[in-house]
Each structure stands twice: as structure tokens, then as C-alpha cells.
Motif scaffolding. Structure first.
Motif, PDB file in Angstrom:
ATOM      1  N   CYS A 198       0.671  13.637   7.240  1.00 60.51           N
ATOM      2  CA  CYS A 198       0.848  12.495   6.351  1.00 60.51           C
ATOM      3  C   CYS A 198      -0.486  12.031   5.803  1.00 60.51           C
ATOM      4  O   CYS A 198      -1.475  11.961   6.529  1.00 60.51           O
ATOM      5  N   CYS A 199      -0.495  11.730   4.542  1.00 65.88           N
ATOM      6  CA  CYS A 199      -1.624  11.033   3.924  1.00 65.88           C
ATOM      7  C   CYS A 199      -2.937  11.809   4.068  1.00 65.88           C
ATOM      8  O   CYS A 199      -3.988  11.209   4.263  1.00 65.88           O
ATOM      9  N   ALA A 200      -2.873  13.125   3.994  1.00 71.63           N
ATOM     10  CA  ALA A 200      -4.071  13.952   4.113  1.00 71.63           C
ATOM     11  C   ALA A 200      -5.008  13.720   2.930  1.00 71.63           C
ATOM     12  O   ALA A 200      -6.216  13.841   3.057  1.00 71.63           O
ATOM     13  N   GLN A 201      -4.450  13.393   1.768  1.00 77.09           N
ATOM     14  CA  GLN A 201      -5.265  13.091   0.595  1.00 77.09           C
ATOM     15  C   GLN A 201      -5.577  11.603   0.604  1.00 77.09           C
ATOM     16  O   GLN A 201      -4.720  10.793   0.885  1.00 77.09           O
ATOM     17  N   LEU A 223       7.468   6.381 -10.314  1.00 80.88           N
ATOM     18  CA  LEU A 223       7.756   5.020  -9.879  1.00 80.88           C
ATOM     19  C   LEU A 223       9.226   4.871  -9.539  1.00 80.88           C
ATOM     20  O   LEU A 223      10.058   5.535 -10.141  1.00 80.88           O
ATOM     21  N   PRO A 224       9.605   4.040  -8.596  1.00 81.04           N
ATOM     22  CA  PRO A 224       8.739   3.165  -7.824  1.00 81.04           C
ATOM     23  C   PRO A 224       7.887   3.971  -6.842  1.00 81.04           C
ATOM     24  O   PRO A 224       8.333   4.959  -6.269  1.00 81.04           O
ATOM     25  N   LEU A 225       6.673   3.512  -6.648  1.00 84.21           N
ATOM     26  CA  LEU A 225       5.700   4.209  -5.811  1.00 84.21           C
ATOM     27  C   LEU A 225       5.878   3.820  -4.353  1.00 84.21           C
ATOM     28  O   LEU A 225       6.056   2.647  -4.032  1.00 84.21           O
ATOM     29  N   TYR A 226       5.816   4.816  -3.486  1.00 85.47           N
ATOM     30  CA  TYR A 226       5.887   4.557  -2.049  1.00 85.47           C
ATOM     31  C   TYR A 226       4.984   5.536  -1.316  1.00 85.47           C
ATOM     32  O   TYR A 226       4.618   6.583  -1.824  1.00 85.47           O
ATOM     33  N   CYS A 227       4.613   5.160  -0.126  1.00 82.68           N
ATOM     34  CA  CYS A 227       3.784   5.982   0.736  1.00 82.68           C
ATOM     35  C   CYS A 227       4.439   5.990   2.109  1.00 82.68           C
ATOM     36  O   CYS A 227       4.927   4.940   2.541  1.00 82.68           O
ATOM     37  N   ARG A 230       7.738   3.971   5.594  1.00 81.64           N
ATOM     38  CA  ARG A 230       7.647   3.978   4.129  1.00 81.64           C
ATOM     39  C   ARG A 230       7.349   2.565   3.645  1.00 81.64           C
ATOM     40  O   ARG A 230       7.983   1.598   4.067  1.00 81.64           O
ATOM     41  N   VAL A 231       6.380   2.462   2.762  1.00 81.26           N
ATOM     42  CA  VAL A 231       6.014   1.190   2.174  1.00 81.26           C
ATOM     43  C   VAL A 231       5.968   1.365   0.660  1.00 81.26           C
ATOM     44  O   VAL A 231       5.440   2.359   0.160  1.00 81.26           O
ATOM     45  N   PHE A 232       6.589   0.427  -0.065  1.00 80.54           N
ATOM     46  CA  PHE A 232       6.572   0.472  -1.521  1.00 80.54           C
ATOM     47  C   PHE A 232       5.329  -0.263  -2.009  1.00 80.54           C
ATOM     48  O   PHE A 232       4.982  -1.328  -1.493  1.00 80.54           O
ATOM     49  N   LEU A 233       4.661   0.324  -3.013  1.00 78.98           N
ATOM     50  CA  LEU A 233       3.388  -0.207  -3.501  1.00 78.98           C
ATOM     51  C   LEU A 233       3.521  -0.634  -4.957  1.00 78.98           C
ATOM     52  O   LEU A 233       4.076   0.086  -5.780  1.00 78.98           O
ATOM     53  N   PRO A 261      -1.435   0.026   2.812  1.00 74.52           N
ATOM     54  CA  PRO A 261      -1.966  -0.775   3.913  1.00 74.52           C
ATOM     55  C   PRO A 261      -1.946  -0.044   5.258  1.00 74.52           C
ATOM     56  O   PRO A 261      -2.647  -0.446   6.180  1.00 74.52           O
ATOM     57  N   TYR A 262      -1.177   1.022   5.378  1.00 72.22           N
ATOM     58  CA  TYR A 262      -1.105   1.766   6.631  1.00 72.22           C
ATOM     59  C   TYR A 262      -2.204   2.814   6.755  1.00 72.22           C
ATOM     60  O   TYR A 262      -2.871   2.896   7.771  1.00 72.22           O
ATOM     61  N   CYS A 263      -2.349   3.652   5.726  1.00 73.75           N
ATOM     62  CA  CYS A 263      -3.250   4.802   5.848  1.00 73.75           C
ATOM     63  C   CYS A 263      -4.473   4.719   4.944  1.00 73.75           C
ATOM     64  O   CYS A 263      -5.382   5.525   5.071  1.00 73.75           O
ATOM     65  N   GLY A 264      -4.484   3.763   4.011  1.00 73.86           N
ATOM     66  CA  GLY A 264      -5.644   3.589   3.146  1.00 73.86           C
ATOM     67  C   GLY A 264      -5.682   4.495   1.929  1.00 73.86           C
ATOM     68  O   GLY A 264      -6.644   4.470   1.168  1.00 73.86           O
ATOM     69  N   THR A 265      -4.644   5.313   1.718  1.00 75.32           N
ATOM     70  CA  THR A 265      -4.620   6.182   0.549  1.00 75.32           C
ATOM     71  C   THR A 265      -4.639   5.333  -0.718  1.00 75.32           C
ATOM     72  O   THR A 265      -3.890   4.368  -0.833  1.00 75.32           O
ATOM     73  N   LEU A 266      -5.490   5.706  -1.662  1.00 76.55           N
ATOM     74  CA  LEU A 266      -5.583   5.010  -2.940  1.00 76.55           C
ATOM     75  C   LEU A 266      -4.770   5.778  -3.968  1.00 76.55           C
ATOM     76  O   LEU A 266      -4.970   6.985  -4.153  1.00 76.55           O
TER      77      LEU A 266
END
Length: 67
Positions: A7-10, A20-24, A35-38, A49-54
Motif C-alpha cells: 500500500c502507498c508505495a508511491q 474522482l472521487p479520490l480515495y486512498c 479507505r479515506v476519501f480526499l 492523513p494515514y500514509c502521507g501520499t500526496l
């Protein structure tokens, strides 16, 4: 050696308005964190907010209708 996609390697991901809608986390990995919607539409970028991916929205913020 474990070749499983993590997860969230990038740490920087470009997305398009069709995403969209964007989620991570994004596919193909679903097991890293809840899963969090951004909200990315107004500013053109959002950080998980969990992994810091931009996440960066290609083309920038979406135009908003008048007020």
C-alpha cells in the motif's frame, strides 16, 4: 523475497478528474490502511492523513460555479 505490491508505495501520485472521487489507498493495493476519501477538487492537491501520499490533480483545481 515478498513481491507483493505494498500500500502507498508511491509518495506522489497524479490523478485525473475521471478518478474522482479520490480515495486512498488506490488499486491495486487495498490492505494498507482504512479507505479515506480526499478532497482535491478545490486546491488541486491532497495528502493522505494515514500514509502521507500526496495526490496532485492533473490540470489543477476544478473550476467552481459562481456564487
Amino acid at each position: 523475497m515478498d513481491s507483493k505490491v505494498r500500500c502507498c508505495a508511491q509518495k506522489l501520485v497524479e490523478v485525473e478528474s475521471k478518478d474522482l472521487p479520490l480515495y486512498c489507498p488506490r488499486p491495486p493495493s487495498w490492505d494498507g490502511h482504512p479507505r479515506v476519501f480526499l478532497k482535491i477538487e478545490e486546491t488541486g492537491e491532497a495528502r493522505c492523513p494515514y500514509c502521507g501520499t500526496l495526490y496532485i490533480l492533473k490540470g489543477g483545481a476544478l473550476a467552481r460555479g459562481g456564487h
